[in-house]
Every structure is written in structure tokens, then in C-alpha cells.
Design a protein around this motif. Structure first.
Motif, short mmCIF file in Angstrom:
data_model
loop_
_atom_site.label_atom_id
_atom_site.label_comp_id
_atom_site.label_asym_id
_atom_site.label_seq_id
_atom_site.Cartn_x
_atom_site.Cartn_y
_atom_site.Cartn_z
N ALA A 144 0.82 -1.22 0.00
CA ALA A 144 0.00 0.00 0.00
C ALA A 144 0.85 1.27 0.00
CB ALA A 144 -0.93 0.00 1.21
N ASP A 145 2.11 1.16 0.44
CA ASP A 145 3.00 2.32 0.43
C ASP A 145 3.30 2.81 -0.98
OD1 ASP A 145 3.11 2.15 3.17
OD2 ASP A 145 5.05 1.12 3.23
N LEU A 146 2.96 2.00 -1.99
CA LEU A 146 3.19 2.39 -3.38
C LEU A 146 2.11 3.33 -3.92
CD1 LEU A 146 4.37 -1.00 -4.89
CD2 LEU A 146 5.72 1.10 -4.79
N ASN A 147 1.01 3.48 -3.20
CA ASN A 147 -0.04 4.39 -3.66
C ASN A 147 0.53 5.79 -3.86
OD1 ASN A 147 -2.46 2.82 -3.85
ND2 ASN A 147 -2.48 2.65 -1.62
N GLY A 148 0.32 6.34 -5.04
CA GLY A 148 0.83 7.65 -5.38
C GLY A 148 2.25 7.65 -5.89
N LYS A 149 2.92 6.50 -5.85
CA LYS A 149 4.29 6.41 -6.33
C LYS A 149 4.33 5.79 -7.73
CE LYS A 149 6.47 6.03 -1.77
NZ LYS A 149 7.37 7.20 -1.87
N LYS A 150 5.47 5.95 -8.39
CA LYS A 150 5.65 5.43 -9.76
C LYS A 150 6.28 4.04 -9.69
CE LYS A 150 6.30 10.02 -11.84
NZ LYS A 150 6.26 10.81 -10.58
N LEU A 151 5.60 3.07 -10.29
CA LEU A 151 6.03 1.68 -10.25
C LEU A 151 6.40 1.22 -11.66
CD1 LEU A 151 6.31 -1.04 -8.72
CD2 LEU A 151 3.89 -1.43 -9.23
N CYS A 152 7.58 0.65 -11.80
CA CYS A 152 8.07 0.25 -13.11
C CYS A 152 8.08 -1.26 -13.29
CB CYS A 152 9.50 0.77 -13.30
SG CYS A 152 10.16 0.52 -14.97
N SER A 153 7.79 -1.70 -14.49
CA SER A 153 8.00 -3.08 -14.91
C SER A 153 8.13 -3.07 -16.43
CB SER A 153 6.86 -3.99 -14.46
OG SER A 153 7.24 -5.35 -14.61
N VAL A 154 8.47 -4.22 -17.00
CA VAL A 154 8.65 -4.28 -18.45
C VAL A 154 7.31 -4.44 -19.14
CG1 VAL A 154 10.98 -5.19 -18.27
CG2 VAL A 154 9.05 -6.77 -18.45
N ALA A 155 7.23 -3.95 -20.35
CA ALA A 155 6.01 -4.06 -21.14
C ALA A 155 5.64 -5.53 -21.32
CB ALA A 155 6.20 -3.40 -22.50
N GLY A 156 4.36 -5.83 -21.10
CA GLY A 156 3.89 -7.20 -21.27
C GLY A 156 3.93 -8.03 -20.00
N SER A 157 4.59 -7.51 -18.96
CA SER A 157 4.67 -8.23 -17.69
C SER A 157 3.39 -8.02 -16.89
CB SER A 157 5.87 -7.74 -16.89
OG SER A 157 5.82 -8.24 -15.56
N THR A 158 3.02 -9.04 -16.13
CA THR A 158 1.83 -8.92 -15.27
C THR A 158 2.19 -8.48 -13.86
OG1 THR A 158 1.99 -11.25 -14.64
CG2 THR A 158 0.62 -10.72 -16.57
N THR A 178 12.82 -2.90 -21.17
CA THR A 178 13.69 -3.86 -20.51
C THR A 178 13.82 -3.51 -19.03
OG1 THR A 178 15.72 -2.59 -20.88
CG2 THR A 178 15.05 -4.14 -22.62
N TYR A 179 14.26 -4.49 -18.24
CA TYR A 179 14.50 -4.23 -16.82
C TYR A 179 15.66 -3.26 -16.65
CZ TYR A 179 11.35 -8.07 -15.66
OH TYR A 179 10.25 -8.87 -15.52
N SER A 180 16.62 -3.30 -17.55
CA SER A 180 17.75 -2.38 -17.45
C SER A 180 17.28 -0.92 -17.53
CB SER A 180 18.78 -2.67 -18.56
OG SER A 180 19.36 -3.93 -18.38
N GLU A 181 16.28 -0.68 -18.38
CA GLU A 181 15.72 0.67 -18.48
C GLU A 181 15.02 1.06 -17.18
OE1 GLU A 181 14.07 1.74 -22.66
OE2 GLU A 181 13.87 -0.44 -22.50
N CYS A 182 14.35 0.09 -16.57
CA CYS A 182 13.71 0.35 -15.28
C CYS A 182 14.75 0.68 -14.21
CB CYS A 182 12.89 -0.86 -14.83
SG CYS A 182 11.27 -1.04 -15.63
N ILE A 183 15.87 -0.04 -14.23
CA ILE A 183 16.95 0.21 -13.28
C ILE A 183 17.46 1.64 -13.43
CG2 ILE A 183 19.35 -0.34 -12.74
CD1 ILE A 183 17.56 -2.35 -11.52
N ASP A 184 17.67 2.06 -14.67
CA ASP A 184 18.15 3.43 -14.92
C ASP A 184 17.13 4.45 -14.42
OD1 ASP A 184 20.42 2.42 -16.11
OD2 ASP A 184 19.68 2.63 -18.17
#
Length: 280
Positions: A144-158, A178-184
Motif C-alpha cells: 500500500a506504500d506504493l499508492n501515489g508512487k511510480k512503479l516500473c515493470s517491463v512491457a507485457g509483464s503482469t 527492458t529491466y535495465s531501463e527500469c533500473i536506470d
């Protein structure tokens, strides 16, 4: 008469030639056999997941799945030099087994009922969980702490959608290629967290360039039972791989592989799972 004799002589020469060729062919085949008398073995892995399965710039292969696959192959009678590594992206794993492109697959391959309808699995050899990777100075104690925050994952992931649907409906989902882009993006502050399996996240956090920058939140958002995929119906291969996995745990090679690949991320891994024990 002379013609018949010449023909007979030619036939004899041809027969001897074929016999010699056949013997030469057998010798050639045996020279490419593995330690257990079999030919080279082809193993499917990921090429782009640090800590799991990664092809490095010098052409070598590293990661927990690579260590597991190498150990299993050795127990099946193949030295490391006998292994041909083949990249098997998630979408191609079942097809690669069905076509016979690979002998088995070790590629963060979660055991599911849908997949078991198409392929057989040995293991599991690792129980992973969906988790969050956050910056080392951040603190997210629950979904729930993620509410209002930006959450990243790769396109097509569930993975990110699971968090949004069940834990933090007000989280802002950001999809990258890619996950590398999320890391950046996480490093720059463009996103606040990255979500996928904790084993994959630990692999990225353990990279030299990322050490000390990130940490796992330690949330078990799902259970992911990693298995070794085998062509449907190959019961002997499943049994042989399971025996190898049990030995890997007994002689502590499994623990060493966890430490070597995930240690820098302080990955709190589950104990080695029992063969056939699928945690739902």
C-alpha cells in the motif's frame, strides 16, 4: 571375362572404401561425445538477466541458472565444454522444447498448470517471490506504500498490474522495454520502485555498478516455483535431473550458487525446495 574380373575387383575396392569410411565416421562421432558417452547437450537459458542467466561481453555465461544447469549437465555426464548454451526468451520456451531445439531449459521458468500441459518439469530448484526493488535510502514496508508512487515493470509483464490490482490501486504504472531501463529510471528518480521476481531483482542489485544503490523491499507478493523444463513425456530426463538437483543441495553446491550470484544484494532466499513440492 576380363571385364567381369575388373568389375569384381572394382566392387571389392568400393566395399573396402565404404567400410573404412564407416569406421572413420564412428570414430569422429565418438570424439564429440560427452563424459557419459552421449553427444553434446544443448541447454536453454536467459542471456539478459544478471544473476540468473547472462551472456557477458567476453562470450562467457554467468548466473544462478547457469550454475544449476552446469551442475545438472555434469551429473548427466557432460563436462562444461560439452554444453551448448541457447538463448530461450520467455515466449519461446515451450516451443524450443517441443521442437527439440534444447534438451532442457533453466531460465527463471515458473511451474504453472498451463505450462505443465505443454512440457514436463523437474524440480523446483528455487522458490522465488514477486518483490520490489527500491533505492537504498527509501523505505517501502508494504504494498500500500506504493499508492501515489511510480512503479516500473517491463512491457507485457503482469507483475506491476498485480500490484496495482491487489495492493496499491493508486500506484502509477510505468512500462519500459527492458529491466535495465527500469533500473536506470529507478536510479534517476523517474520511478520509485521496480517489480518482478526477487531473484531477478537481486541479480540486478548485485551488479558491480549497482552495489549499494538499491535494496529489495522484502515483500513476498507471489510464489514463483522455478523448474527445469523438459520435453513432454521424457520421464527419464525428469528423474535424472531431479536426482542431480537433490545431490546439488546435499553437497552444498546449491548454497554456494545462491551466495555467488545474489550475495551482494543481501537476498534472503528461501531454503532449497523439496523436489515436487510446489508452493501455491
Amino acid at each position: 571375362m576380363n571385364l567381369r574380373k575388373a568389375s569384381a575387383a572394382a566392387a571389392a575396392v568400393l566395399a573396402l572404401s565404404l567400410t573404412a569410411t564407416a569406421c572413420g565416421s564412428d570414430d569422429s562421432d565418438s570424439s564429440s561425445e560427452g563424459e557419459g558417452g552421449g553427444k553434446k547437450i544443448t541447454v536453454g537459458i536467459k542471456f539478459d538477466q544478471p544473476g540468473i542467466g547472462l551472456k557477458t561481453p567476453d562470450g562467457s555465461y554467468t548466473g544462478f541458472d547457469v550454475d544449476v544447469a552446469t551442475y545438472v549437465a555434469k551429473e548427466l555426464g557432460y563436462a562444461e565444454k560439452d554444453i551448448t548454451w541457447k538463448e530461450t526468451p520467455s515466449a519461446d520456451r515451450e516451443t524450443a522444447l517441443e521442437r527439440g531445439d534444447v534438451d532442457f531449459i533453466v531460465a527463471s521458468y515458473s511451474i504453472t498448470d498451463e505450462r505443465k500441459a505443454k512440457v514436463d518439469f523437474a524440480g523446483p530448484y528455487l522458490l522465488a517471490h514477486q518483490d520490489l526493488l527500491i533505492r537504498s535510502d527509501d523505505n517501502i514496508a508494504k504494498g500500500a506504500d506504493l499508492n501515489g508512487k511510480k512503479l516500473c515493470s517491463v512491457a507485457g509483464s503482469t507483475s506491476a498490474q498485480n500490484v496495482s490490482d491487489e495492493l496499491a490501486p493508486k500506484a502509477q504504472l510505468k512500462e519500459y522495454g527492458t529491466y535495465s531501463e527500469c533500473i536506470d529510471a529507478l536510479a534517476s528518480g523517474a520511478v520509485d520502485a521496480l517489480t518482478t521476481d526477487d531473484s531477478i531483482l537481486a541479480g540486478y542489485a548485485s551488479q558491480d555498478q549497482n552495489k549499494g544503490k538499491f535494496k529489495l523491499a522484502g515483500l513476498s507478493l507471489s510464489n514463483e516455483n522455478y523448474g527445469i523444463g523438459v520435453k513432454k513425456g521424457d520421464a527419464k530426463m525428469v528423474d535424472d535431473i531431479n536426482a542431480a538437483l537433490e545431490k546439488m543441495v546435499t553437497d552444498k553446491a546449491w548454497d554456494k550458487a545462491v551466495t555467488d550470484n545474489f550475495g551482494p544484494a543481501e537476498y534472503k532466499n528461501e531454503p532449497a525446495p523439496k523436489i515436487g513440492n510446489i508452493v501455491s
